[in-house]
Design an enzyme around this catalytic site. Structure first.
Site, PDB file in Angstrom:
ATOM      1  N   ASP A 129      35.973  56.593  25.462  1.00  0.00           N
ATOM      2  CA  ASP A 129      34.990  57.564  25.942  1.00  0.00           C
ATOM      3  C   ASP A 129      35.716  58.891  26.170  1.00  0.00           C
ATOM      4  O   ASP A 129      36.930  58.968  26.047  1.00  0.00           O
ATOM      5  CB  ASP A 129      34.295  57.062  27.205  1.00  0.00           C
ATOM      6  CG  ASP A 129      35.258  56.826  28.351  1.00  0.00           C
ATOM      7  OD1 ASP A 129      36.433  57.207  28.234  1.00  0.00           O
ATOM      8  OD2 ASP A 129      34.838  56.261  29.374  1.00  0.00           O
ATOM      9  N   SER A 130      34.985  59.931  26.510  1.00  0.00           N
ATOM     10  CA  SER A 130      35.597  61.266  26.585  1.00  0.00           C
ATOM     11  C   SER A 130      36.167  61.596  27.960  1.00  0.00           C
ATOM     12  O   SER A 130      36.847  62.589  28.130  1.00  0.00           O
ATOM     13  CB  SER A 130      34.555  62.325  26.232  1.00  0.00           C
ATOM     14  OG  SER A 130      33.574  62.380  27.253  1.00  0.00           O
ATOM     15  N   GLY A 131      35.842  60.774  28.957  1.00  0.00           N
ATOM     16  CA  GLY A 131      36.261  61.092  30.322  1.00  0.00           C
ATOM     17  C   GLY A 131      35.177  61.800  31.104  1.00  0.00           C
ATOM     18  O   GLY A 131      35.239  61.892  32.329  1.00  0.00           O
ATOM     19  N   GLY A 132      34.160  62.282  30.414  1.00  0.00           N
ATOM     20  CA  GLY A 132      33.090  63.033  31.073  1.00  0.00           C
ATOM     21  C   GLY A 132      32.387  62.250  32.160  1.00  0.00           C
ATOM     22  O   GLY A 132      32.215  62.730  33.279  1.00  0.00           O
ATOM     23  N   PHE A 133      32.011  61.019  31.849  1.00  0.00           N
ATOM     24  CA  PHE A 133      31.258  60.216  32.812  1.00  0.00           C
ATOM     25  C   PHE A 133      32.054  59.996  34.095  1.00  0.00           C
ATOM     26  O   PHE A 133      31.515  60.078  35.197  1.00  0.00           O
ATOM     27  CB  PHE A 133      30.855  58.870  32.191  1.00  0.00           C
ATOM     28  CG  PHE A 133      30.060  58.002  33.134  1.00  0.00           C
ATOM     29  CD1 PHE A 133      28.718  58.286  33.390  1.00  0.00           C
ATOM     30  CD2 PHE A 133      30.646  56.934  33.787  1.00  0.00           C
ATOM     31  CE1 PHE A 133      27.980  57.502  34.272  1.00  0.00           C
ATOM     32  CE2 PHE A 133      29.921  56.139  34.672  1.00  0.00           C
ATOM     33  CZ  PHE A 133      28.588  56.428  34.909  1.00  0.00           C
TER      34      PHE A 133
ATOM     35  N   ASP B 129      30.986  65.610  27.059  1.00  0.00           N
ATOM     36  CA  ASP B 129      29.628  66.069  27.366  1.00  0.00           C
ATOM     37  C   ASP B 129      29.454  66.207  28.870  1.00  0.00           C
ATOM     38  O   ASP B 129      30.229  65.668  29.654  1.00  0.00           O
ATOM     39  CB  ASP B 129      28.594  65.074  26.820  1.00  0.00           C
ATOM     40  CG  ASP B 129      28.755  63.678  27.423  1.00  0.00           C
ATOM     41  OD1 ASP B 129      29.895  63.319  27.784  1.00  0.00           O
ATOM     42  OD2 ASP B 129      27.759  62.949  27.531  1.00  0.00           O
TER      43      ASP B 129
ATOM     44  N   GLY C 199      23.340  59.484  29.066  1.00  0.00           N
ATOM     45  CA  GLY C 199      22.417  59.829  30.148  1.00  0.00           C
ATOM     46  C   GLY C 199      21.389  58.760  30.456  1.00  0.00           C
ATOM     47  O   GLY C 199      20.391  59.022  31.128  1.00  0.00           O
TER      48      GLY C 199
ATOM     49  N   ASP D 130      28.084  49.154  25.365  1.00  0.00           N
ATOM     50  CA  ASP D 130      29.247  48.789  26.181  1.00  0.00           C
ATOM     51  C   ASP D 130      28.822  48.776  27.638  1.00  0.00           C
ATOM     52  O   ASP D 130      27.883  49.471  28.016  1.00  0.00           O
ATOM     53  CB  ASP D 130      30.384  49.815  26.023  1.00  0.00           C
ATOM     54  CG  ASP D 130      30.166  51.005  26.942  1.00  0.00           C
ATOM     55  OD1 ASP D 130      30.782  51.045  28.032  1.00  0.00           O
ATOM     56  OD2 ASP D 130      29.339  51.885  26.619  1.00  0.00           O
TER      57      ASP D 130
ATOM     58  N   CYS E  25      26.775  25.994  26.936  1.00  0.00           N
ATOM     59  CA  CYS E  25      27.813  26.947  26.526  1.00  0.00           C
ATOM     60  C   CYS E  25      29.057  26.197  26.052  1.00  0.00           C
ATOM     61  O   CYS E  25      29.458  25.206  26.666  1.00  0.00           O
ATOM     62  CB  CYS E  25      28.157  27.862  27.704  1.00  0.00           C
ATOM     63  SG  CYS E  25      29.444  29.061  27.335  1.00  0.00           S
TER      64      CYS E  25
ATOM     65  N   HIS F 169      33.849  33.485  30.634  1.00  0.00           N
ATOM     66  CA  HIS F 169      32.502  32.961  30.380  1.00  0.00           C
ATOM     67  C   HIS F 169      31.495  34.085  30.135  1.00  0.00           C
ATOM     68  O   HIS F 169      30.716  34.032  29.179  1.00  0.00           O
ATOM     69  CB  HIS F 169      32.015  32.084  31.542  1.00  0.00           C
ATOM     70  CG  HIS F 169      30.564  31.745  31.411  1.00  0.00           C
ATOM     71  ND1 HIS F 169      30.100  30.726  30.611  1.00  0.00           N
ATOM     72  CD2 HIS F 169      29.463  32.357  31.927  1.00  0.00           C
ATOM     73  CE1 HIS F 169      28.773  30.714  30.644  1.00  0.00           C
ATOM     74  NE2 HIS F 169      28.365  31.686  31.436  1.00  0.00           N
TER      75      HIS F 169
END
Length: 381
Positions: free
Chosen positions: A96-100, A150, A220, A270, A308, A339
């Site tokens: 990711d860009s680091g923005g969040f 962003d 967003g 993600d 599972c 799991h």
């Protein structure tokens, strides 16, 4: 640029829902879509070995630019030969860009045209992140897919604020493309913003599609808005994106949202959800959520999920895992994390199979019914 280094191959769409089955090709291998990407914030998916992720057929993982910039430093990762070598992972990586993180972790921040001034969440030091710096860090990390820097507006946000924010994100996207030093072996994705406003999503998509990125993210969302708002925004946003490029919905990982997103044309997802809730002893199962710390599992010697076939469920019981989580044993967190990741990766395999067989609508109905997602006050994870 649109052909290399990231290429999307469309395979088919589901006749029942319009969901897309495809494949994304990267310098470190290909993966089938729709795909869920486990999050490895600090160059590790917490408690998991790369071999274990491969065993559950993870084709791509995500790492965080902001966190790796602070620790150990992108220069050290570059010196190691890039993120793949540093963490011994030879499949695809998205950063990711680091923005969040800047917008969510930092108390103090000042947004300017040049970039964002904020404080390091670890020690309070003043830092500055700009489109150019975000590209510099990601070029050093050497991920297969990089994200443009962003602005991440809060939810809800006023229309006028959001309009200015979208315009700035578009200008920043252009600066990211100019600053990107390795377009031959790293694909840069643009991020569509605009909150819940259709007009602004249209503007954002128009601006970014004109820049011809090799892929696009829808940003967003999953920031506190109700589910129906997210679904509505996806319905009018994904059709604005090129059909021959991958579409990535950022920060979404609950089973219902993965299915709903795929139905609305999303290819990549993600989220820290499966790993984060695993550390509290909350598990995703074919019958819904299971909180293993609850007293009723103290003498329950069945596996977490009898349907599972993961390592955890084949070898350990609810009672044992409850004991490990209650006593803060690391092995317990390894078992619950394994799991949950296996469950979501398997779910996406089932989604792809349902698209292939034109029955994703039926699959959703059955799954939502079993999970209780159709009820008015359905509890999420």
């Amino acid at each position: 640029m649109s052909q290399l280094p990231i290429r999307y191959e469309f395979i088919k769409s589901c006749k029942q829902t319009g969901a897309r089955l495809g494949r994304v090709h990267t310098p470190h291998g290909s993966f089938d879509t729709p795909v869920f990407m486990p999050v490895g914030t600090l160059a590790t998916v917490k408690t998991m070995a790369p071999e274990e992720l491969k065993a559950m057929e993870a084709g791509i993982i995500l790492s965080n630019t902001y966190h790796l910039w602070l620790r150990p430093g992108h220069d050290i990762v570059k010196e190691a030969g890039g993120l793949h070598k540093f963490m011994n992972w030879d499949r695809a990586i998205l950063t990711d860009s680091g923005g969040f993180q800047v917008f969510s972790l930092s108390e103090f921040r000042k947004i300017e045209e040049e970039g964002v001034h904020f404080r390091n969440h670890l020690n309070g030091d003043k830092l500055f992140l700009s489109p150019e710096k975000a590209m510099d860090i990601q070029n050093a990390l050497g991920s297969d897919i990089m994200m443009a820097f962003d602005e991440c507006p809060p939810y809800p946000a006023e229309y006028d604020y959001m309009k200015r924010s979208v315009e700035r994100t578009s200008r920043w996207a252009e600066r990211c493309l100019t600053a990107h030093q390795r377009p031959e072996d790293q694909g840069l994705f643009g991020i569509i913003q605009g909150g819940e406003y259709e007009e602004l999503r249209k503007q954002s998509a128009k601006d970014l599609v004109s820049l011809d990125f090799p892929g696009y993210a829808i940003g967003g969302l999953s920031v506190g808005e109700p589910k129906d708002v997210m679904n509505r925004v996806l319905e009018f946003t994904t059709p604005l994106l090129p059909a021959d490029k991958p579409r990535y919905l950022m920060g979404v990982g609950s089973p219902d949202s993965l299915i709903d997103g795929a139905i609305r044309g999303v290819d990549m997802f993600d989220c820290v959800l499966p790993t984060r809730i695993a550390r509290n002893g909350t598990l995703m199962t074919s019958e819904g959520r299971l909180v293993v710390k609850n007293a009723k599992y103290e003498r329950d010697f069945r596996p977490i999920d009898e349907n599972c076939d993961c390592y955890t469920c084949k070898n350990y019981t609810r009672a044992y895992i409850r004991h490990l989580i209650k006593t803060n044993e690391t092995f317990g967190i390894r078992l619950t994390t394994y799991h949950n990741l296996h469950f979501l990766l398997k779910l996406m395999e089932q989604v792809r199979e349902a698209i292939r067989e034109d029955r994703l609508g039926d699959f959703k109905e059955e799954f939502f019914e079993r999970y209780g997602f159709n009820e008015p006050n359905a509890k999420n994870f």
